[in-house]
Every structure is written in C-alpha cells, then in structure tokens.
Write a protein that holds these residues in place. Structure first.
Motif, PDB file in Angstrom:
ATOM      1  N   MET A   1       0.839  -1.199   0.000  1.00  0.00           N
ATOM      2  CA  MET A   1       0.000   0.000   0.000  1.00  0.00           C
ATOM      3  C   MET A   1       0.877   1.253   0.000  1.00  0.00           C
ATOM      4  N   LYS A   2       1.930   1.195   0.816  1.00  0.00           N
ATOM      5  CA  LYS A   2       2.835   2.335   0.898  1.00  0.00           C
ATOM      6  C   LYS A   2       3.488   2.571  -0.471  1.00  0.00           C
ATOM      7  N   TYR A   3       3.894   1.458  -1.083  1.00  0.00           N
ATOM      8  CA  TYR A   3       4.517   1.494  -2.401  1.00  0.00           C
ATOM      9  C   TYR A   3       3.548   2.118  -3.413  1.00  0.00           C
ATOM     10  N   ALA A   4       2.260   1.694  -3.318  1.00  0.00           N
ATOM     11  CA  ALA A   4       1.246   2.203  -4.248  1.00  0.00           C
ATOM     12  C   ALA A   4       1.089   3.707  -4.085  1.00  0.00           C
ATOM     13  N   ILE A   5       0.965   4.154  -2.841  1.00  0.00           N
ATOM     14  CA  ILE A   5       0.730   5.586  -2.615  1.00  0.00           C
ATOM     15  C   ILE A   5       1.950   6.403  -3.035  1.00  0.00           C
ATOM     16  N   THR A   6       3.139   5.929  -2.658  1.00  0.00           N
ATOM     17  CA  THR A   6       4.352   6.646  -3.037  1.00  0.00           C
ATOM     18  C   THR A   6       4.468   6.751  -4.546  1.00  0.00           C
ATOM     19  N   ASN A   7       4.258   5.624  -5.220  1.00  0.00           N
ATOM     20  CA  ASN A   7       4.404   5.637  -6.663  1.00  0.00           C
ATOM     21  C   ASN A   7       3.333   6.457  -7.339  1.00  0.00           C
ATOM     22  N   ALA A   8       2.100   6.346  -6.803  1.00  0.00           N
ATOM     23  CA  ALA A   8       1.008   7.110  -7.399  1.00  0.00           C
ATOM     24  C   ALA A   8       1.326   8.594  -7.302  1.00  0.00           C
ATOM     25  N   THR A   9       1.790   9.037  -6.145  1.00  0.00           N
ATOM     26  CA  THR A   9       2.030  10.469  -6.006  1.00  0.00           C
ATOM     27  C   THR A   9       3.307  10.899  -6.722  1.00  0.00           C
ATOM     28  N   SER A  10       4.229   9.952  -6.934  1.00  0.00           N
ATOM     29  CA  SER A  10       5.420  10.388  -7.650  1.00  0.00           C
ATOM     30  C   SER A  10       5.163  10.387  -9.150  1.00  0.00           C
ATOM     31  N   PHE A  11       4.063   9.776  -9.573  1.00  0.00           N
ATOM     32  CA  PHE A  11       3.844   9.672 -11.010  1.00  0.00           C
ATOM     33  C   PHE A  11       2.612  10.386 -11.514  1.00  0.00           C
ATOM     34  N   SER A  12       1.766  10.881 -10.594  1.00  0.00           N
ATOM     35  CA  SER A  12       0.510  11.451 -11.052  1.00  0.00           C
ATOM     36  C   SER A  12       0.081  12.569 -10.128  1.00  0.00           C
ATOM     37  N   THR A  13      -0.551  13.597 -10.682  1.00  0.00           N
ATOM     38  CA  THR A  13      -1.064  14.660  -9.830  1.00  0.00           C
ATOM     39  C   THR A  13      -2.581  14.569  -9.756  1.00  0.00           C
ATOM     40  N   LEU A  14      -3.141  13.463 -10.266  1.00  0.00           N
ATOM     41  CA  LEU A  14      -4.586  13.288 -10.255  1.00  0.00           C
ATOM     42  C   LEU A  14      -5.182  13.397  -8.855  1.00  0.00           C
ATOM     43  N   PRO A  15      -4.556  12.797  -7.829  1.00  0.00           N
ATOM     44  CA  PRO A  15      -5.135  12.923  -6.485  1.00  0.00           C
ATOM     45  C   PRO A  15      -5.302  14.381  -6.052  1.00  0.00           C
ATOM     46  N   LEU A  16      -4.393  15.238  -6.499  1.00  0.00           N
ATOM     47  CA  LEU A  16      -4.521  16.656  -6.151  1.00  0.00           C
ATOM     48  C   LEU A  16      -5.729  17.263  -6.828  1.00  0.00           C
ATOM     49  N   GLN A  17      -5.941  16.869  -8.105  1.00  0.00           N
ATOM     50  CA  GLN A  17      -7.106  17.389  -8.816  1.00  0.00           C
ATOM     51  C   GLN A  17      -8.392  16.867  -8.195  1.00  0.00           C
TER      52      GLN A  17
ATOM     53  N   TYR B   1       1.757  15.257  -1.019  1.00  0.00           N
ATOM     54  CA  TYR B   1       2.583  15.865  -2.069  1.00  0.00           C
ATOM     55  C   TYR B   1       3.658  16.775  -1.476  1.00  0.00           C
ATOM     56  N   ILE B   2       3.271  17.492  -0.434  1.00  0.00           N
ATOM     57  CA  ILE B   2       4.266  18.373   0.193  1.00  0.00           C
ATOM     58  C   ILE B   2       5.414  17.528   0.742  1.00  0.00           C
ATOM     59  N   ALA B   3       5.066  16.383   1.314  1.00  0.00           N
ATOM     60  CA  ALA B   3       6.108  15.490   1.829  1.00  0.00           C
ATOM     61  C   ALA B   3       7.045  15.072   0.696  1.00  0.00           C
ATOM     62  N   ARG B   4       6.451  14.744  -0.463  1.00  0.00           N
ATOM     63  CA  ARG B   4       7.251  14.359  -1.630  1.00  0.00           C
ATOM     64  C   ARG B   4       8.193  15.493  -2.031  1.00  0.00           C
ATOM     65  N   ILE B   5       7.595  16.706  -2.105  1.00  0.00           N
ATOM     66  CA  ILE B   5       8.395  17.869  -2.514  1.00  0.00           C
ATOM     67  C   ILE B   5       9.529  18.081  -1.515  1.00  0.00           C
ATOM     68  N   TYR B   6       9.182  17.956  -0.246  1.00  0.00           N
ATOM     69  CA  TYR B   6      10.163  18.122   0.821  1.00  0.00           C
ATOM     70  C   TYR B   6      11.333  17.149   0.619  1.00  0.00           C
ATOM     71  N   GLU B   7      10.973  15.891   0.340  1.00  0.00           N
ATOM     72  CA  GLU B   7      12.026  14.893   0.145  1.00  0.00           C
ATOM     73  C   GLU B   7      12.906  15.227  -1.054  1.00  0.00           C
ATOM     74  N   GLU B   8      12.258  15.660  -2.148  1.00  0.00           N
ATOM     75  CA  GLU B   8      13.035  15.976  -3.344  1.00  0.00           C
ATOM     76  C   GLU B   8      13.944  17.178  -3.090  1.00  0.00           C
ATOM     77  N   VAL B   9      13.400  18.156  -2.371  1.00  0.00           N
ATOM     78  CA  VAL B   9      14.156  19.384  -2.131  1.00  0.00           C
ATOM     79  C   VAL B   9      15.388  19.110  -1.273  1.00  0.00           C
ATOM     80  N   LYS B  10      15.243  18.224  -0.314  1.00  0.00           N
ATOM     81  CA  LYS B  10      16.384  17.897   0.530  1.00  0.00           C
ATOM     82  C   LYS B  10      17.540  17.348  -0.290  1.00  0.00           C
TER      83      LYS B  10
END
Ligand code: UDP
Ligand code: MG
Length: 319
Positions: free
Chosen positions: A211-227, A284-293
């Motif tokens: 599940m964690k893998y699914a959510i991580t990958n979904a958010t790293s590959f798609s912005t649909l959840p934000l929409q 998504y913010i968490a993702r951005i945070y990780e990338e920014v680091k």
C-alpha cells in the motif's frame, strides 16, 4: 563483443545468491553472451553480501555492492544501473521468479534494434489470496492513475545503454522504475513470461508495504489525487448550495428549528472532505520536501573488489 549486464536487487536473499549466479552464468555461457552480474544487497541483515563476495571471488564477471541500510528495491535497481557497464542491462529479481530462459530472447530483440524490452507476465505466479487482493488493488490504482496497464508489467526488462543513461540522468529521487521505462519512450518490444515460484525464502512484501509502495508511486507519477481535491471541493459546494436554499426557505416559512441533523451531517461531511484533502496535499508536500532535501537515493557501504570508481558512500559514480 557487446556486453550484457544483469542487475539483481537482493534483500535478505542469502539462499538465492549462489544458485542464481550459477544458473545465470551457465545459461549465458551456453548462449555465448558476454555478461556481468551486478548484485545489489539492499541492506540485507543476513549473509547476502558475504555470499555476493564469495560469488565474485569465484567468478570475476560477478560484482556487487551492499547498502548501508534497506533503501527499497527501487534504490537497488538504480544502484545496479549505476554500477552496470554493459551495452544492454537487464533488471530481474534474484529469486529466479523472472525466468532466466527469457534472457536470450530479450538479447536477440535488443540485437535486432529494440531499445527497451518489457517483460510481460502472461500469468501471475502462485500467490496467496491476501497478496493477490492487495497486489490487484495496487495495480488497479496504479493503472488508473498513470494511465498505463500495469497489471502485467513487471520490473523484469532489458534496457539499452542509451535508456539507462537517460534514467540515471533523471534528477528525481522518488522513482518508479516500472513506469519510468514506459515514460521515457524509445523503441519497445515485449516478451511474455510466466512468473515462476520463488526458489528459496519468502516474499519481502506485506499488505502495508504494498500500500505504501502504491501511494508513493502514485504520487510520484501522477497529480490526479490533487485534482481530486478540487473535484471534491466543487461537489461539496454544490451540495451546500442546495442545502443553503433549503435552509433559507425553511427559515422564511418559520420552521427553522429542526435543523440539527443537517448541521451535524454538514460538519461531518465537510470536515471529512477537508481532512482528506489536506492529507492528499500533505502527501505531495512530503514528496516535494524529500526531493528538495536532495538526499541520495541510497548509500553504499561496501563493494566487491572489481567495482570501478569511487562509489562507496555516494550515489553517483564519480568519473
Ligand atoms: N527486494 C529488495 N529490497 C526490498 C525488497 C525486495 O531489493 O526492500 C528484492 C528482493 O530481494 C527480490 C526482489 O526485490 O530480488 C523482489 O522481491 P520479492 O521476491 O520479495 O517480491 P515478489 O516477487 O514477491 O513480488
Ligand atoms: Mg519474488
């Protein structure tokens, strides 16, 4: 003569290393393919890395690295791509669930000009019901979100050197190998294979890790959840407009008292939507945070002697 690298991420696979190395080297020798095997021990806590060292000592075409801790299979794959020097690179599981017999076929397709050869599962191997359900859900969510049919795709693929270099050049840290190889394009061919049963040990995935893998990958590959958040917002605004009209009409007709049910419902619904939306945005913010680091995808703590370049402690080959 062209060189084929085979990348094998391994997490606590001490029982598989020797066997897999032997099966692969015999097969490749038989088919007269010049090869190297790159084992990446993903922070294994058992004897996986000592096994890799032993295999490398016995066969100079085998090399490998050990991560400082478990960084996940994605990191293992990328480290393997980084260490691989071949003109073509195959990524496969080291438990032989991806049948090695398919390798000569992939190699042939590559020689005929294919730049990516996708391994497609013709049948998913024996899996427990729980695993089937969670993996099924995982692939459905993924396919929807990134608009690729993921159900039969896998991490078993051959990539041309060009494609490997493109993947290694991508700046992002949260990668999803399986989908990235579609995303980069290139001339793609498919090979279908039957998932085999695991040789030794057991699967490293649990329901939650999937599940964690699914959510991580979904958010790293798609912005649909934000929409989705916007859509939910619009729906609840519409809903509240209807209720507002109803409330006003009732008020004017002098029957405004019994509105508590509506109030409670509204608070619950809107509160629910808000929290869900905040959660999605937070992700998504968490993702951005990780990338920014800009932290490395992985840290290598040990390598076999035949690994070229200074890779220990780094995530990019210094040349
Ligand atoms: N793996 C890894 N790091 C992890 C989990 C798994 O490198 O954190 C490797 C594992 O050793 C194997 C491959 O990824 O070579 C596939 O894992 P597994 O066989 O457990 O998954 P399944 O085949 O059940 O999907
Ligand atoms: Mg497996």
């Amino acid at each position: 003569m062209a060189l084929l690298s085979i990348v094998l991420p391994a997490y606590n696979e001490e029982q598989n290393i020797a066997n897999t190395a032997q099966v692969l080297s015999e097969l490749l020798d038989e088919n007269a393919i010049d090869y190297e095997l790159v084992f990446i021990s993903d922070g294994s806590r058992d004897d996986t890395f000592p096994e890799i060292l032993k295999a490398a000592a016995a066969n100079p075409k085998i090399k490998g690295a050990q991560f400082s801790r478990n960084f996940g299979k994605e990191a293992g794959i990328f480290a393997g791509l980084e260490l691989a020097t071949g003109d073509a690179v195959i990524v496969m599981d080291c438990d032989l669930q991806h049948p090695p017999q398919v390798i000569p076929q992939m190699w042939k397709l590559w020689q005929d000009g294919a730049e990516v050869v996708e391994g497609i599962k013709s049948r998913r191997g024996k899996e427990s019901l729980g695993y089937k359900l969670s993996a099924g859900l995982f692939y459905r969510i993924m396919s929807r979100l990134i608009r690729l049919d993921m159900n039969y795709s896998s991490d078993f693929k051959l990539l041309d050197r060009k494609v490997v270099d493109v993947l290694l050049g991508l700046p992002e840290r949260n990668t999803f190998f399986r989908a990235l190889s579609f995303w980069v394009g290139f001339r793609t061919e498919k090979v279908s294979y039957e998932v085999q049963e695991r040789q030794y040990g057991k699967s490293k995935w649990s329901f939650w890790s999937l599940m964690k893998y699914a959510i991580t990958n979904a958010t790293s590959f798609s912005t649909l959840p934000l929409q989705l958040v916007t859509v939910m917002g619009s729906v609840s605004i519409l809903f509240s407009a209807v209720l507002a009209v109803q409330t006003l009409v009732k008020f004017m007709m002098g029957m405004a008292v019994e509105g508590f049910t509506t109030v409670i419902l509204l608070i619950l619904i809107i509160g629910g939507f808000l929290m869900l939306s905040l959660g999605i945005i937070g992700h998504y913010i968490a993702r951005i945070y990780e990338e920014v680091k800009g932290r490395p995808k992985y840290i290598i703590s040990q390598v076999t002697e035949n690994v070229q370049g200074d890779v220990v402690g780094t995530w990019r080959k210094k040349d």
